[in-house]
Scaffold this motif. Structure first.
Motif, mmCIF file in Angstrom:
data_model
loop_
_atom_site.group_PDB
_atom_site.id
_atom_site.type_symbol
_atom_site.label_atom_id
_atom_site.label_comp_id
_atom_site.label_asym_id
_atom_site.label_seq_id
_atom_site.Cartn_x
_atom_site.Cartn_y
_atom_site.Cartn_z
ATOM 1 N N THR A 2 0.840 -1.194 0.000
ATOM 2 C CA THR A 2 0.000 0.000 0.000
ATOM 3 C C THR A 2 0.870 1.237 0.000
ATOM 4 N N SER A 3 0.519 2.155 -0.860
ATOM 5 C CA SER A 3 1.213 3.429 -0.948
ATOM 6 C C SER A 3 0.243 4.521 -0.529
ATOM 7 N N ARG A 4 0.743 5.505 0.206
ATOM 8 C CA ARG A 4 -0.052 6.676 0.578
ATOM 9 C C ARG A 4 0.684 7.904 0.075
ATOM 10 N N LEU A 125 1.853 9.637 -10.547
ATOM 11 C CA LEU A 125 1.164 8.976 -9.444
ATOM 12 C C LEU A 125 1.238 7.463 -9.589
ATOM 13 N N ASP A 126 1.037 6.947 -10.780
ATOM 14 C CA ASP A 126 1.087 5.502 -10.966
ATOM 15 C C ASP A 126 2.488 4.945 -10.752
ATOM 16 N N CYS A 128 4.659 6.385 -8.634
ATOM 17 C CA CYS A 128 4.802 6.526 -7.177
ATOM 18 C C CYS A 128 4.058 5.402 -6.459
ATOM 19 N N GLY A 129 2.958 4.945 -7.045
ATOM 20 C CA GLY A 129 2.150 3.899 -6.451
ATOM 21 C C GLY A 129 2.826 2.543 -6.378
ATOM 22 N N ARG A 130 3.954 2.408 -7.045
ATOM 23 C CA ARG A 130 4.710 1.152 -6.978
ATOM 24 C C ARG A 130 5.620 1.107 -5.752
ATOM 25 N N SER A 173 -4.604 6.710 -1.332
ATOM 26 C CA SER A 173 -3.973 5.517 -0.783
ATOM 27 C C SER A 173 -4.381 4.326 -1.633
ATOM 28 N N ARG A 175 -2.742 1.636 -4.548
ATOM 29 C CA ARG A 175 -1.634 1.300 -5.436
ATOM 30 C C ARG A 175 -2.021 1.706 -6.854
ATOM 31 N N SER A 176 -1.066 1.641 -7.762
ATOM 32 C CA SER A 176 -1.333 2.000 -9.153
ATOM 33 C C SER A 176 -2.557 1.257 -9.652
ATOM 34 N N TRP A 179 -6.865 3.474 -6.492
ATOM 35 C CA TRP A 179 -6.613 4.472 -5.466
ATOM 36 C C TRP A 179 -7.894 4.816 -4.733
#
Length: 196
Positions: A2-4, A125-126, A128-130, A173, A175-176, A179
């Motif tokens: 999980t990415s925030r 953003l995508d 960063c989502g990794r 929050s 992931r790619s 969200w």
């Protein structure tokens, strides 16, 4: 994983107060004081980025962030309209302004279209989502609008329907590709902790 990502809009500046397309000005005294009073309200992050603008950098510093300039998060390139007010552009180029506001692909000012900005922000953003963990990014309001358009999967014409007040936090929050969105929590005096 999980990415925030917490997107913080800069504090106020003279351009913002005059509805003028950003011309690289600094925060005004009120904006600087509000940003300084919000220092410590954001939870710590694994990474911090900032739009390469004076008001973005100054907001990041006032918030106590050691943020790195991220060109992919730059504000909308307004071309020859940079530094002009919306009223000035409307008086001088009413047809061009109307086309720009109605068509996300239009860039009559010779800069970047809303569509190009939305796509640029979505790619960032995508990517960063990794990355697992928490990211804070101090970005121009139009970048936040692009994030909202991407995360909700709405047409780019919705870009103009998103208001982003100064010194607010918008969190995504997940992931790619998947969200969740938490909108516009105010930072500053009596705002409490933001970006949980």
């Amino acid at each position: 994983m999980t990415s925030r990502v917490v997107f913080v809009s800069p504090a106020s500046s003279p351009s913002l107060r005059r509805a003028r397309f950003d011309d690289g000005d600094s925060l005004d005294d009120t904006g600087k004081a509000r940003a300084e009073s919000a220092a410590g309200q954001l939870r710590s992050a694994d990474r911090a980025f900032v739009s390469p603008s004076a008001r973005g950098r100054e907001t990041a510093v006032a918030l106590g962030l050691d943020a790195v300039d991220e060109p992919w998060l730059a504000g909308l390139d307004m071309g020859r309209w940079r530094g002009r007010t919306l009223d000035e552009v409307g008086a001088a180029e009413p047809g061009a302004l109307a086309a720009w506001l109605a068509d996300p692909g239009a860039a009559p000012h010779g800069g970047e279209s809303v569509r190009e900005l939305c796509r640029r922000v979505a790619r960032w953003l995508d990517t960063c989502g990794r990355a697992d963990g928490r990211t804070i990014a101090v970005v121009e309001p139009e970048v936040v609008r692009g994030v909202v358009v991407h995360v909700l999967g709405v047409p780019e014409g919705a870009f103009w329907r998103v208001d982003v007040p100064p010194l607010t936090a918008t969190e995504v929050s997940g992931r790619s590709g998947r969200w969740n969105l938490r909108l516009g929590q105010a930072l500053g005096p009596s705002a409490g902790e933001s970006g949980r």
